[in-house]
Design an enzyme around this catalytic site. Structure first.
Site, mmCIF file in Angstrom:
data_model
loop_
_atom_site.group_PDB
_atom_site.id
_atom_site.type_symbol
_atom_site.label_atom_id
_atom_site.label_comp_id
_atom_site.label_asym_id
_atom_site.label_seq_id
_atom_site.Cartn_x
_atom_site.Cartn_y
_atom_site.Cartn_z
ATOM 1 N N ASN A 22 -5.781 47.697 21.996
ATOM 2 C CA ASN A 22 -6.750 48.650 21.455
ATOM 3 C C ASN A 22 -6.906 48.418 19.931
ATOM 4 O OD1 ASN A 22 -4.202 49.591 20.694
ATOM 5 N ND2 ASN A 22 -4.961 51.665 20.535
ATOM 6 N N CYS B 193 -6.006 49.803 17.072
ATOM 7 C CA CYS B 193 -4.906 49.818 16.088
ATOM 8 C C CYS B 193 -3.694 49.017 16.539
ATOM 9 C CB CYS B 193 -4.558 51.259 15.752
ATOM 10 S SG CYS B 193 -5.997 52.176 15.154
ATOM 11 N N GLU C 28 -1.490 49.247 19.080
ATOM 12 C CA GLU C 28 -0.287 49.780 19.721
ATOM 13 C C GLU C 28 -0.368 49.777 21.238
ATOM 14 O OE1 GLU C 28 -2.519 51.457 18.085
ATOM 15 O OE2 GLU C 28 -2.981 53.392 19.008
HETATM 16 O O1 CDP Z 1 -4.768 60.846 15.616
HETATM 17 P P1 CDP Z 1 -5.748 60.438 16.664
HETATM 18 O O2 CDP Z 1 -5.402 60.909 18.022
HETATM 19 O O3 CDP Z 1 -7.136 60.853 16.286
HETATM 20 O O4 CDP Z 1 -5.812 58.831 16.722
HETATM 21 P P2 CDP Z 1 -4.817 57.668 16.221
HETATM 22 O O5 CDP Z 1 -3.444 57.886 16.763
HETATM 23 O O6 CDP Z 1 -4.954 57.484 14.755
HETATM 24 O O7 CDP Z 1 -5.438 56.395 16.938
HETATM 25 C C1 CDP Z 1 -5.154 56.120 18.294
HETATM 26 C C2 CDP Z 1 -6.190 55.223 18.847
HETATM 27 O O8 CDP Z 1 -7.432 55.910 18.912
HETATM 28 C C3 CDP Z 1 -6.514 53.990 18.038
HETATM 29 O O9 CDP Z 1 -5.598 52.952 18.196
HETATM 30 C C4 CDP Z 1 -7.862 53.652 18.600
HETATM 31 O O10 CDP Z 1 -7.738 53.044 19.859
HETATM 32 C C5 CDP Z 1 -8.489 55.012 18.755
HETATM 33 N N1 CDP Z 1 -9.327 55.387 17.581
HETATM 34 C C6 CDP Z 1 -10.680 55.087 17.575
HETATM 35 O O11 CDP Z 1 -11.163 54.514 18.521
HETATM 36 N N2 CDP Z 1 -11.485 55.418 16.519
HETATM 37 C C7 CDP Z 1 -10.976 56.029 15.458
HETATM 38 N N3 CDP Z 1 -11.776 56.325 14.431
HETATM 39 C C8 CDP Z 1 -9.611 56.342 15.421
HETATM 40 C C9 CDP Z 1 -8.805 56.019 16.503
#
Ligand code: CDP
Length: 582
Positions: A281, A283, A285
């Site tokens: 994905n 980021c 992970e």
């Molecule tokens: O904190 P939150 O649940 O918003 O997200 P995060 O843990 O920062 O990001 C988790 C995953 O959400 C990332 O690895 C992406 O796959 C997705 N993501 C995204 O698609 N677009 C964003 N602006 C932020 C996160």
């Protein structure tokens, strides 16, 4: 099917003013531009939708209600938070609850543009997409049907990027992509430098897919083969040390590309019979099969410290409870989810992957008066993640007994070993937004600064002084507004004689921490994580290319699944900036 407002007697959410602003902007229901839902109503909405899944497994209304209350409390207490799409979309029209997707890109015009369309649909719902471009034929190879020449992976990435840019305006959040190219693809050099200009391909993170064969060739200082993705035949050679150096050089310049160890992702692929892992994905992970998605959730470790005989200790009992409930919750999300495409639904329901991780690790270390840059912190990291993984598997096993194993269990690495409901259970997400909602340090990152300015996607900036630091200042008698202002300007407490030495050690920030400790903490979490760990290895501006090269080698040695580095000041626009002056 349920009342919209949380019962008055249920616990209220203890949110900071900043957290409320974030929720109001994008998470809470709105009507004609007005927020019509409280944070408690949001948690209630989510808890109900996820708990209602029990009915499909033969549970009655009373049990659903009890479970909904437990789910609610876990979120309202800020002890557990699902990924943003679950908070935003559960019980609403979109109904898309996952943060992570990987889409296949086959080497034909039709398939390439299918992938662009599918990505747009996913971005619209707040999900992020990862792609491997490795199957695309290289630049200038022939296109049989037209007699023309192919434009190659990088030129198609620009088309994906433009599509993302266009969708961005209307979506719940900015669409994010990961682009991966195998190191043995003939266009690898163009790929490594494709983000040299910071203004290009801005909606992508890029990572080079490193193979064991490549790492061996680097070590032996020799050439390695470039492989034609169509024929599987060697079509050229490059010097492995030189390519390695080019990757390091670019990462040193602006943090990109990252690297992922592809063979390691596949070594831990729980369902090798179903497919090969080629991408992660955005980021990094969450490695996934083509057409697979995963929903994440994170436990807030900041709240899992308690006092025993006057000493701060980890609250293992509560951590066990929260882990079990969280896995139950995430497994239910799979059934409550509305999938953007039928083939994704099929893949997700076959493997039932979930990714439970943590946030607030740095806060927990501070509360335990332990420096992040220490053996003790590495030990805590291992112990905590080992515990979470063990408890998560116990819960998944319990769910398997009640609901059956994941359908692709047969032939999986768990076949005949252990019956589980989910092919993977643990992932360390960045928790970029949910950590702000919880008022916790993000993921397993150290504090970025003791006081800092954080700019979120729409440009709003928050100034924050670490609340634990404020408490310590009061408790240990160095609380002065003058001092706080100075610390806020500098971002760090190192060197302030008013602050006791042990407090300085415990409030060590990302850039003061030697990269080796960053990597050792990442490796410690990785050891007990089924998927991967989101982590940025911070370097001082003065770090050299050799420092970066050493970090890559250490990450490889310590069994990390990939690495992202960032040298302070190397990009014009930083999401986080130390001090209030920037
Ligand atoms: O904190 P939150 O649940 O918003 O997200 P995060 O843990 O920062 O990001 C988790 C995953 O959400 C990332 O690895 C992406 O796959 C997705 N993501 C995204 O698609 N677009 C964003 N602006 C932020 C996160």
């Amino acid at each position: 099917s349920f009342q919209e407002s949380a019962p008055k007697t249920w616990p209220k959410a203890k949110l900071t003013p900043n957290a409320r602003v974030i929720l109001e902007k994008r998470y809470l229901k709105q009507e004609n531009g007005k927020v019509i839902e409280t944070p408690e109503d949001m948690f209630y909405r989510v808890a109900n939708v996820i708990a209602e899944v029990e009915e499909r497994y033969g549970k009655g209304k009373k049990e659903v209600k009890e479970l909904a209350k437990e789910f609610y409390a876990m979120m309202a207490n800020l002890e557990f938070m699902p990924n943003s799409p679950t908070l935003m979309n559960a019980g609403r029209d979109l109904g898309q609850l996952s943060a992570c997707f990987v889409l296949p890109i086959e080497d034909s015009m039709e398939k390439i543009f299918d992938a662009i369309k599918f990505a747009a649909i996913i971005h619209k719902s707040g999900g992020g997409t990862g792609f491997s471009f490795s199957r695309l034929r290289s630049k200038n190879s022939t296109v049989r049907s037209t007699g023309g020449v192919a434009s190659g992976p990088v030129s198609f990435m620009k088309v994906f990027n433009a599509a993302t840019e266009a969708v961005k305006q209307g979506g719940t959040r900015r669409g994010a992509n990961m682009g991966i190219l195998r190191v043995d693809h003939p266009d690898i050099q163009e790929f490594i430098s494709c983000k040299e200009d910071n203004k290009e391909i801005t909606n992508f993170n890029i990572s080079v897919g490193i193979t064991e064969e490549f790492m061996k060739a680097v070590k032996e200082r020799r050439d390695y083969d470039l492989i034609d993705p169509h024929t599987g035949k060697a079509v050229g050679k490059l010097s492995a040390p030189e390519v390695f150096h080019t990757i390091v050089d670019h990462a040193w310049r602006n943090g990109e590309p990252g690297i992922v160890f592809l063979d390691r992702l596949n070594r831990d692929n729980p369902t090798p019979k179903i497919g090969e892992i080629e991408a992660t994905n955005p980021c990094g992970e969450q490695p996934l099969l083509p057409n697979e998605a995963c929903n994440l959730g994170s436990i807030n470790l900041k709240l899992l410290v308690t006092e025993k005989n006057g000493k701060a200790v980890v609250n293992w009992e509560r951590l066990s409870y929260v882990t079990r409930q969280a896995i139950h919750f995430l497994d239910n999300v799979i059934d409550a989810n509305t999938y953007p495409l039928p083939m994704i639904e099929e893949m997700v329901k076959g493997n039932r992957k979930v990714g439970l991780g943590v946030m607030g690790f740095a806060d927990m270390m501070i509360l335990l008066q332990t420096s992040y840059a220490s053996e003790d912190a590495v030990e805590y990291a291992e112990k905590i993640m080992n515990f979470i993984q063990t408890e998560a598997r116990l819960e998944s096993q319990r769910l398997a007994e009640e609901r059956g194993t994941f359908p692709n269990y047969e032939g999986s690495i768990y076949d005949g070993v252990r019956k589980l409901r989910n092919a993977t259970l643990t992932t360390i997400a960045p928790t970029g937004t949910i950590s702000m909602i919880c008022g916790a340090s993000s993921g397993v990152e150290p504090l970025f600064a003791v006081a800092y300015t954080k700019t979120v996607m729409d440009g709003t900036a928050f100034v924050e002084v670490n609340p634990i630091f404020e408490n310590y200042a009061k408790e240990y008698g160095f609380d002065s507004s003058e001092l706080m202002r100075k610390i806020a300007d500098k971002g760090t407490v190192l060197g302030f004689s008013e602050v006791p030495d042990w407090v300085q050690a415990v409030f060590v920030t990302a850039q003061e921490i030697d990269p080796e400790w960053h990597i050792r903490i990442q490796a410690a979490f990785q050891k007990y994580t089924d998927n991967a760990v989101s982590k940025t290895i911070n370097f001082a501006n003065s770090a050299t290319r050799e420092d970066i090269a050493k970090a890559y080698e250490l990450a490889y040695e310590l069994n990390c699944k990939g690495l992202t580095v960032y040298r302070d000041g190397s990009r014009d626009e930083q999401v986080l900036s130390a001090g209030t002056s920037q």
